[in-house]
Design a protein around this motif. Structure first.
Motif, short mmCIF file in Angstrom:
data_model
loop_
_atom_site.label_atom_id
_atom_site.label_comp_id
_atom_site.label_asym_id
_atom_site.label_seq_id
_atom_site.Cartn_x
_atom_site.Cartn_y
_atom_site.Cartn_z
N THR A 95 12.24 -50.11 -31.53
CA THR A 95 10.93 -50.10 -32.18
C THR A 95 10.61 -48.69 -32.67
N GLU A 115 7.90 -47.20 -32.16
CA GLU A 115 7.23 -46.51 -31.05
C GLU A 115 8.26 -45.77 -30.20
N GLU A 116 9.40 -46.40 -29.95
CA GLU A 116 10.46 -45.75 -29.19
C GLU A 116 11.05 -44.56 -29.96
N ARG A 170 9.51 -42.75 -32.29
CA ARG A 170 8.51 -41.67 -32.34
C ARG A 170 8.38 -40.96 -30.99
N SER A 171 8.55 -41.68 -29.91
CA SER A 171 8.45 -41.03 -28.59
C SER A 171 9.63 -40.10 -28.35
N ALA A 172 10.74 -40.33 -29.06
CA ALA A 172 11.93 -39.48 -28.90
C ALA A 172 11.86 -38.23 -29.78
N TYR A 173 10.94 -38.16 -30.74
CA TYR A 173 10.84 -37.01 -31.62
C TYR A 173 10.72 -35.70 -30.83
N ALA A 174 9.97 -35.73 -29.76
CA ALA A 174 9.74 -34.50 -28.97
C ALA A 174 11.04 -33.96 -28.38
N TYR A 175 12.04 -34.81 -28.22
CA TYR A 175 13.29 -34.39 -27.60
C TYR A 175 14.37 -34.01 -28.61
#
Length: 89
Positions: free
Chosen positions: A46, A48-49, A51-56
């Motif tokens: 998804t 959402e998944e 986008r949550s990985a962008y920080a890493y």
């Protein structure tokens, strides 16, 4: 132009569109890339998944040792030597 070069030398590649990666409501383009690379999720991902990985994800601002990251670095360096692309290394 690059496609012709890649095709002539048998380089596998994938065409990616920025808009489909970052402006889309679904993660289809990301899954297509992962499938091409043979790494990561190639289904049921998804945005959402993603986008949550962008920080890493590393950015260009970080020091990168390309020799460690590119398996055939010497071959790539030799190929790019004397071209307008040599500055990428």
């Amino acid at each position: 132009r690059l496609r012709g070069y890649f095709n002539r030398y048998g380089v596998k590649y994938i065409h990616v569109e920025y808009e489909k990666l970052y402006k889309s409501d679904n993660a289809d383009e990301w899954m297509r890339i992962f499938k091409f690379l043979g790494k990561g999720p190639s289904e049921n991902l998804t945005m959402e998944e993603v986008r949550s990985a962008y920080a890493y994800a590393p950015t260009g601002a970080q020091k990168r040792n390309l020799r460690e990251r590119i398996r055939n670095y010497d071959q790539v360096k030799k190929t790019l030597k004397g071209t307008k692309f040599k500055h990428f290394l």
